[in-house]
Design an enzyme around this catalytic site. Sequence first.
Site, PDB file in Angstrom:
ATOM      1  N   ASP A   1     -16.714 -91.764  35.088  1.00 20.62           N
ATOM      2  CA  ASP A   1     -16.069 -92.417  33.944  1.00 20.62           C
ATOM      3  C   ASP A   1     -16.269 -91.722  32.610  1.00 20.62           C
ATOM      4  O   ASP A   1     -15.929 -92.281  31.567  1.00 20.62           O
ATOM      5  CB  ASP A   1     -16.548 -93.869  33.839  1.00 20.62           C
ATOM      6  N   GLU A   2     -16.784 -90.504  32.588  1.00 18.65           N
ATOM      7  CA  GLU A   2     -16.916 -89.810  31.312  1.00 18.65           C
ATOM      8  C   GLU A   2     -16.893 -88.301  31.509  1.00 18.65           C
ATOM      9  O   GLU A   2     -17.264 -87.786  32.568  1.00 18.65           O
ATOM     10  CB  GLU A   2     -18.193 -90.229  30.563  1.00 18.65           C
TER      11      GLU A   2
ATOM     12  N   ASP B   1     -15.047 -91.553  27.224  1.00 24.43           N
ATOM     13  CA  ASP B   1     -15.876 -92.499  27.970  1.00 24.43           C
ATOM     14  C   ASP B   1     -15.023 -93.726  28.279  1.00 24.43           C
ATOM     15  O   ASP B   1     -14.564 -94.419  27.368  1.00 24.43           O
ATOM     16  CB  ASP B   1     -17.100 -92.890  27.133  1.00 24.43           C
TER      17      ASP B   1
END
Length: 365
Positions: free
Chosen positions: A122-123, A28
């Site tokens: 983003d993860e 993350d």
Amino acid sequence: MIRLHGCERSVNCSSVQHFSSRKIIHIDMDCFYAAIEERDNPELRGKPVGVGGSSRRSVLATANYEARKFGCRSAMPVFMALEKCPDLLIVPARFDIYKRDSLQIRSIFSRFTTLIEPLSLDEAFLDVTHNPEPGTIIASRIRQMIREETGLTASAGIAPNKLIAKIASDWRKPDGQFTVSPANAAEFMRDLPMKKISGVGGKMAEKLASMGIETCGQYRKIDKFEWARRLGGFGAELYERSWGRDERAVSPDSPRKSLSIENTFSENLHTVETLWREMKLLLDELEEKLTSRHGERQIRALVVKLKFSDFRRTTAERAGQTMDFRIFRELLAEANARSEDKPVRLLGVGVRFHDIPGVEQLELF
């Protein structure tokens, strides 16, 4: 033993669970959008920054840690964020840049495994079971490469399944990691709030709290079949999650094509107005998740789902590009018109995203 970003601490476990031999990492990125803006504009560093629209009626896609100290957060209206932090600097989103950096980070993942499941820009989940190195070492190497090659930081959770890995990645943010071994999974989960489990939103957390259930340990004291009676299949699933059990595989190359939230009521609802009150709570939660996790995605349709007391299901759908509450209310009325005078036991709301070329459409709900 739980390894904690270079440190170790022992945890006594009275109940060892049986898990598959998977080795899962959840990566993350730390305040991804805001971190990119600070990297590209060093004058922003050390100042409270929010990424989002310029009008006071728009919402924040994210806020950096300096802004979070004032209570600013993702999906918060800009006017409210400015009330909490008058010095907040609002920077317009640049999703083309965020996508570019996301692809660069994805290329780093691919050096360690082909089993990569992106959740957003983003993860992502990584299955590194086949890699002989310890998951803790792999995660550290990935985070170091991200820092060296992009100038950004990431946090990681390492665990025997996706559920725990995702929770663990938040444990030592920013720029940290947390490892949970299979033997320690049950104890790791025991004292966690139920809202830490994916799918338990604010409304469900309130409902459980009204029953005296706030932690996973409290939830699992009640029989699984009793939870199924109270909350349906979701209640039984939560029982497994409360013990840290999760057999979902990492699904490579399957970016989310839809996002939905649903609630099974403890008592059936009989009127459209009552349903609408419940729906507004779900829509608020859906909008928050959309803004904080999928701000770069384009919506193509809005969907409402109902399950009636006789277990018939129906959905109503309409094309749309924004979270239009008026349309959701009309879809609710359309779906409820098929009730045949039966009350409603389950309500769901969701959106479909525009297709990504070469990726098969996944089912909503």
